[in-house]
Design a protein around this motif. Sequence first.
Motif, PDB file in Angstrom:
ATOM      1  N   GLN A  55       0.832  -1.208   0.000  1.00  0.00           N
ATOM      2  CA  GLN A  55       0.000   0.000   0.000  1.00  0.00           C
ATOM      3  C   GLN A  55       0.869   1.261   0.000  1.00  0.00           C
ATOM      4  O   GLN A  55       0.545   2.243  -0.679  1.00  0.00           O
ATOM      5  CB  GLN A  55      -0.933  -0.010   1.207  1.00  0.00           C
ATOM      6  N   SER A  58       2.123   1.848  -3.454  1.00  0.00           N
ATOM      7  CA  SER A  58       1.056   2.373  -4.309  1.00  0.00           C
ATOM      8  C   SER A  58       0.849   3.866  -4.074  1.00  0.00           C
ATOM      9  O   SER A  58       0.690   4.645  -5.018  1.00  0.00           O
ATOM     10  CB  SER A  58      -0.255   1.622  -4.048  1.00  0.00           C
ATOM     11  N   GLU A  79      -2.841   4.466 -14.782  1.00  0.00           N
ATOM     12  CA  GLU A  79      -2.225   3.655 -13.726  1.00  0.00           C
ATOM     13  C   GLU A  79      -2.522   4.253 -12.349  1.00  0.00           C
ATOM     14  O   GLU A  79      -2.876   3.529 -11.404  1.00  0.00           O
ATOM     15  CB  GLU A  79      -0.718   3.570 -13.939  1.00  0.00           C
ATOM     16  N   SER A  82      -6.119   3.671 -11.449  1.00  0.00           N
ATOM     17  CA  SER A  82      -6.334   2.271 -11.085  1.00  0.00           C
ATOM     18  C   SER A  82      -5.852   1.983  -9.666  1.00  0.00           C
ATOM     19  O   SER A  82      -6.516   1.280  -8.896  1.00  0.00           O
ATOM     20  CB  SER A  82      -5.605   1.369 -12.088  1.00  0.00           C
ATOM     21  N   LEU A  83      -4.699   2.563  -9.331  1.00  0.00           N
ATOM     22  CA  LEU A  83      -4.167   2.372  -7.968  1.00  0.00           C
ATOM     23  C   LEU A  83      -5.071   3.021  -6.930  1.00  0.00           C
ATOM     24  O   LEU A  83      -5.291   2.465  -5.841  1.00  0.00           O
ATOM     25  CB  LEU A  83      -2.743   2.944  -7.874  1.00  0.00           C
ATOM     26  N   GLN A  85      -8.271   3.418  -7.170  1.00  0.00           N
ATOM     27  CA  GLN A  85      -9.459   2.571  -7.057  1.00  0.00           C
ATOM     28  C   GLN A  85      -9.166   1.332  -6.214  1.00  0.00           C
ATOM     29  O   GLN A  85      -9.992   0.920  -5.379  1.00  0.00           O
ATOM     30  CB  GLN A  85      -9.931   2.165  -8.456  1.00  0.00           C
ATOM     31  N   LYS A  86      -7.988   0.756  -6.417  1.00  0.00           N
ATOM     32  CA  LYS A  86      -7.612  -0.436  -5.652  1.00  0.00           C
ATOM     33  C   LYS A  86      -7.508  -0.112  -4.162  1.00  0.00           C
ATOM     34  O   LYS A  86      -8.001  -0.867  -3.312  1.00  0.00           O
ATOM     35  CB  LYS A  86      -6.279  -0.965  -6.174  1.00  0.00           C
ATOM     36  N   LEU A  87      -6.868   1.010  -3.831  1.00  0.00           N
ATOM     37  CA  LEU A  87      -6.726   1.395  -2.426  1.00  0.00           C
ATOM     38  C   LEU A  87      -8.075   1.743  -1.798  1.00  0.00           C
ATOM     39  O   LEU A  87      -8.315   1.447  -0.617  1.00  0.00           O
ATOM     40  CB  LEU A  87      -5.760   2.575  -2.302  1.00  0.00           C
ATOM     41  N   GLY A  89     -10.836   0.366  -2.556  1.00  0.00           N
ATOM     42  CA  GLY A  89     -11.474  -0.925  -2.285  1.00  0.00           C
ATOM     43  C   GLY A  89     -10.944  -1.578  -1.028  1.00  0.00           C
ATOM     44  O   GLY A  89     -11.604  -2.424  -0.427  1.00  0.00           O
ATOM     45  N   GLU A  90      -9.733  -1.159  -0.610  1.00  0.00           N
ATOM     46  CA  GLU A  90      -9.137  -1.681   0.625  1.00  0.00           C
ATOM     47  C   GLU A  90      -9.437  -0.787   1.826  1.00  0.00           C
ATOM     48  O   GLU A  90      -8.879  -0.974   2.904  1.00  0.00           O
ATOM     49  CB  GLU A  90      -7.626  -1.821   0.426  1.00  0.00           C
TER      50      GLU A  90
END
Length: 245
Positions: A55, A58, A79, A82-83, A85-87, A89-90
């Motif tokens: 994390q 990122s 990119e 996308s990162l 969005q991923k974080l 989601g966490e």
Amino acid sequence: MTVCNRFARVPPSIALSALLFMAPLSAEPTNVRWSALSPSVPALEDPFKAMPAEQLDSLRRILRIETATDTPRPKVLEEAASLRQKLAGEGLDVDELFAKRLEIMKQRQWAAEKVSTDVLNKAIRLSGYVVPLTFNDEKAVEFLLVPTMGACIHTPSPPANQVVHVDYPEGILVKDFRTAVRIEGTLNDAYSVQTVRYFDGQTQVAVSYQMLPDRVAPYQTIESYRSLLERKKPAPKESEARLDE
């Protein structure tokens, strides 16, 4: 008419004793450690300490992309999105974390510059290494006192509250970055930024303290290292040598 002087009969020895008693006595300087110049500050709430390395990586990548001076390519911006969005989601709010980062940086700077009222406006004695600023003939008449050998020259500068700006018109001989002295005088709160010049460049050093010392004396630290070598014991590395007495 005769004027009676009621002090005429006081023996000279008693009168002298009274004068000495009434004269102000200069305070004996107190030996101070460098740690005393750095006051205690509240612990920082740091959400990054317990964060997994993935994390953190990122977040660093997003920050580099979004703060780049050149406009990133569309693929690079994708990119970063996308990162983010991923974080998210966490359960991480990237913008909130970036704001917290700036707050932590400000708090750390404040803690590094904050002076200790325990040592201000008092007669102290402090030992350290000399970083010369101004010379008169062969003597340094203005210098920085720092706790570690080579600080500001061969290593990063210490925090501002671990540096003392010293004006000493009498001057001292400085052989090299290993020159160590012990200064005595009143420590003042006087923030400044000083330019330290060396053979291949210069650097700006923030300073929180200032002193016009009453006395500057050599501190025999190099000899102590030599004596350690003579006894076949490992001497401290120059980068690790610290005066904290």
